[in-house]
Design an enzyme around this catalytic site. Structure first.
Site, mmCIF file in Angstrom:
data_model
loop_
_atom_site.group_PDB
_atom_site.id
_atom_site.type_symbol
_atom_site.label_atom_id
_atom_site.label_comp_id
_atom_site.label_asym_id
_atom_site.label_seq_id
_atom_site.Cartn_x
_atom_site.Cartn_y
_atom_site.Cartn_z
ATOM 1 N N TYR A 33 39.291 -80.833 50.910
ATOM 2 C CA TYR A 33 40.538 -81.553 51.192
ATOM 3 C C TYR A 33 40.969 -82.383 49.995
ATOM 4 O O TYR A 33 40.213 -82.568 49.045
ATOM 5 C CB TYR A 33 40.390 -82.421 52.444
ATOM 6 C CG TYR A 33 39.622 -83.723 52.259
ATOM 7 C CD1 TYR A 33 38.245 -83.735 52.062
ATOM 8 C CD2 TYR A 33 40.284 -84.949 52.282
ATOM 9 C CE1 TYR A 33 37.554 -84.924 51.903
ATOM 10 C CE2 TYR A 33 39.592 -86.152 52.126
ATOM 11 C CZ TYR A 33 38.224 -86.129 51.939
ATOM 12 O OH TYR A 33 37.544 -87.310 51.781
ATOM 13 N N ARG A 52 41.690 -80.923 40.972
ATOM 14 C CA ARG A 52 40.398 -81.145 41.624
ATOM 15 C C ARG A 52 40.234 -80.186 42.815
ATOM 16 O O ARG A 52 39.145 -79.684 43.072
ATOM 17 C CB ARG A 52 40.255 -82.598 42.079
ATOM 18 C CG ARG A 52 38.865 -82.878 42.643
ATOM 19 C CD ARG A 52 38.644 -84.341 42.939
ATOM 20 N NE ARG A 52 39.583 -84.821 43.932
ATOM 21 C CZ ARG A 52 39.755 -86.101 44.241
ATOM 22 N NH1 ARG A 52 39.056 -87.041 43.635
ATOM 23 N NH2 ARG A 52 40.637 -86.460 45.165
ATOM 24 N N ARG A 101 30.984 -66.809 65.204
ATOM 25 C CA ARG A 101 30.223 -67.767 64.392
ATOM 26 C C ARG A 101 29.119 -67.032 63.644
ATOM 27 O O ARG A 101 28.379 -66.248 64.254
ATOM 28 C CB ARG A 101 29.617 -68.840 65.297
ATOM 29 C CG ARG A 101 28.784 -69.878 64.546
ATOM 30 C CD ARG A 101 28.290 -70.957 65.499
ATOM 31 N NE ARG A 101 27.541 -71.993 64.794
ATOM 32 C CZ ARG A 101 26.207 -72.010 64.651
ATOM 33 N NH1 ARG A 101 25.470 -71.049 65.188
ATOM 34 N NH2 ARG A 101 25.620 -72.985 63.999
ATOM 35 N N LYS A 150 34.984 -82.105 46.950
ATOM 36 C CA LYS A 150 35.607 -82.929 48.000
ATOM 37 C C LYS A 150 35.633 -82.168 49.316
ATOM 38 O O LYS A 150 36.657 -81.592 49.698
ATOM 39 C CB LYS A 150 37.020 -83.366 47.557
ATOM 40 C CG LYS A 150 37.551 -84.557 48.344
ATOM 41 C CD LYS A 150 38.732 -85.182 47.640
ATOM 42 C CE LYS A 150 39.449 -86.225 48.470
ATOM 43 N NZ LYS A 150 38.622 -87.371 48.844
ATOM 44 N N GLU A 182 28.850 -94.928 44.987
ATOM 45 C CA GLU A 182 30.275 -95.212 45.211
ATOM 46 C C GLU A 182 30.477 -95.770 46.607
ATOM 47 O O GLU A 182 29.509 -95.919 47.361
ATOM 48 C CB GLU A 182 31.105 -93.929 45.020
ATOM 49 C CG GLU A 182 30.676 -92.800 45.934
ATOM 50 C CD GLU A 182 31.380 -91.470 45.656
ATOM 51 O OE1 GLU A 182 32.498 -91.473 45.143
ATOM 52 O OE2 GLU A 182 30.781 -90.422 45.981
ATOM 53 N N LEU A 206 32.146 -88.562 43.769
ATOM 54 C CA LEU A 206 33.403 -87.827 43.668
ATOM 55 C C LEU A 206 34.134 -88.292 42.401
ATOM 56 O O LEU A 206 34.165 -89.490 42.111
ATOM 57 C CB LEU A 206 34.285 -88.095 44.894
ATOM 58 C CG LEU A 206 35.571 -87.270 44.869
ATOM 59 C CD1 LEU A 206 35.280 -85.810 45.202
ATOM 60 C CD2 LEU A 206 36.608 -87.826 45.810
HETATM 61 N N1 PDD Z 1 38.778 -90.542 49.526
HETATM 62 N N2 PDD Z 1 34.813 -91.308 46.432
HETATM 63 C C1 PDD Z 1 34.863 -90.786 47.672
HETATM 64 C C2 PDD Z 1 33.590 -90.510 48.379
HETATM 65 C C3 PDD Z 1 36.112 -90.515 48.269
HETATM 66 O O1 PDD Z 1 36.159 -89.974 49.494
HETATM 67 C C4 PDD Z 1 37.308 -90.825 47.558
HETATM 68 C C5 PDD Z 1 38.674 -90.543 48.134
HETATM 69 C C6 PDD Z 1 37.193 -91.382 46.275
HETATM 70 C C7 PDD Z 1 38.404 -91.720 45.430
HETATM 71 O O2 PDD Z 1 39.052 -90.562 44.978
HETATM 72 P P1 PDD Z 1 40.619 -90.550 44.655
HETATM 73 O O3 PDD Z 1 40.856 -91.642 43.692
HETATM 74 O O4 PDD Z 1 40.843 -89.216 44.078
HETATM 75 O O5 PDD Z 1 41.334 -90.791 45.955
HETATM 76 C C8 PDD Z 1 35.930 -91.602 45.736
HETATM 77 C C9 PDD Z 1 40.043 -90.213 50.160
HETATM 78 C C10 PDD Z 1 41.138 -91.151 49.798
HETATM 79 C C11 PDD Z 1 39.820 -90.064 51.645
HETATM 80 O O6 PDD Z 1 38.802 -89.507 52.000
HETATM 81 O O7 PDD Z 1 40.687 -90.458 52.441
#
Ligand code: PDD
Length: 286
Positions: A33, A52, A101, A150, A182, A206
């Site tokens: 996503y 990405r 499945r 992601k 993170e 990420l």
């Molecule tokens: N999340 N680290 C993780 C684990 C994340 O899920 C996200 C983003 C980020 C920041 O990435 P970016 O700057 O590209 O948004 C770092 C999104 C916003 C979400 O899951 O809603």
């Protein structure tokens, strides 16, 4: 008000949008996503998110159901149809719905990927959390080892948010082998003696699109950036801390595991970076 969502080539009212119970996103979290923020009706950092996404798909050997240049048009059309001024566009691609499945990946020629996009209306600029700062707890990082992809496997981050909520806090920073990786849905930073410190890129985190932009702006503003691991103890002794993501931009952190960071108020570096990010994003939005 019902949203118009995009599902496999069609724009539909949300209550008419359907995905099979055999979809591998639903059964196996076999999907990726992106969340792209929208300011003044414009997409922020779209190119970074699209790149990405391509990488996530490639790493999982998953086919994209649409050409990458079509993606921009779909995002724009969805923003237009939903009259979205501020918020985000959520996009998800899964490995589709085979006839039954099965752990083995289906043949992409027989089972096309599923693509879904929807909008989320949200105040991003005037955010109370950006004014007061947020409180975080630390938790063990129990996620799988490919956090650079992601994927929609968000159970542990959801559990982390619930642990934070139970502790009267806003979010959790995850720790592995003694070092912060993170936040549950954001990248994590500390500031000490004017230096911005954040975990280096690798499969442990990420590769945030907002992170890349913020580090670029920081360096352009002659700030010193150190990409390296740090502990919770070092973070608690920092002058400032903050997080970044597409949904929060830059948000100050004022407490970590009960310890006040700096003055307990949002720090000047975080506030300055938030201001620069908002200005530059508004100029570059598409
Ligand atoms: N999340 N680290 C993780 C684990 C994340 O899920 C996200 C983003 C980020 C920041 O990435 P970016 O700057 O590209 O948004 C770092 C999104 C916003 C979400 O899951 O809603």
């Amino acid at each position: 008000m019902s949203r118009i969502v995009y599902v496999n080539g069609e724009y539909l009212p949300e209550d008419q949008a359907k995905v099979s119970v055999f979809d591998r996103g639903f059964l196996m979290a076999d999907g990726v996503y992106e969340v792209t923020s929208v300011l003044d009706g414009k997409l922020i950092d779209f190119k970074g998110h699209a790149e990405r996404l391509e990488r996530s798909l490639r790493e999982l050997d998953m086919a994209s159901p649409v050409a990458m240049d079509e993606l921009l048009e779909i995002h724009r059309e969805l923003v237009r149809r939903n009259d979205l001024a501020e918020g985000g566009v959520y996009l998800q691609i899964t490995r589709g719905a085979p006839a039954d499945r099965d752990f083995a990946f289906p043949d992409p020629a027989v089972t096309p990927s599923t693509i879904v996009l929807f909008t989320q209306k949200k105040n991003l600029v005037s955010s109370p959390a950006a004014e007061t700062g947020i409180k975080v707890i630390s938790i063990d990082d129990l996620r799988w080892g490919r956090r650079d992809i992601k994927t929609v496997q968000l159970l542990y981050p959801s559990m982390g948010k619930m642990m934070a909520k139970k502790a009267g806090c806003d979010d959790a920073w995850m720790v592995e082998d003694g070092f912060v990786t993170e936040g549950t849905s954001n990248n994590a930073y500390i500031v000490k003696g004017g230096r911005i410190i954040t975990r280096q890129l690798g499969s442990e985190i990420l590769h945030g699109i907002t992170r890349a932009a913020i580090l670029r702006f920081a360096r352009e503003a002659q700030m010193v950036v150190e990409e390296r691991p740090y502990t919770i103890a070092e973070a608690q002794a920092a002058d400032e801390a903050f997080i970044t993501s597409a949904t929060t931009f830059v948000q100050p952190v004022v407490e970590i595991d009960g310890a006040t960071i700096g003055t307990g108020k949002p720090g000047p570096v975080a506030l300055r970076l938030r201001e620069i990010y908002l200005d530059e994003s508004r100029k570059a939005g598409m």
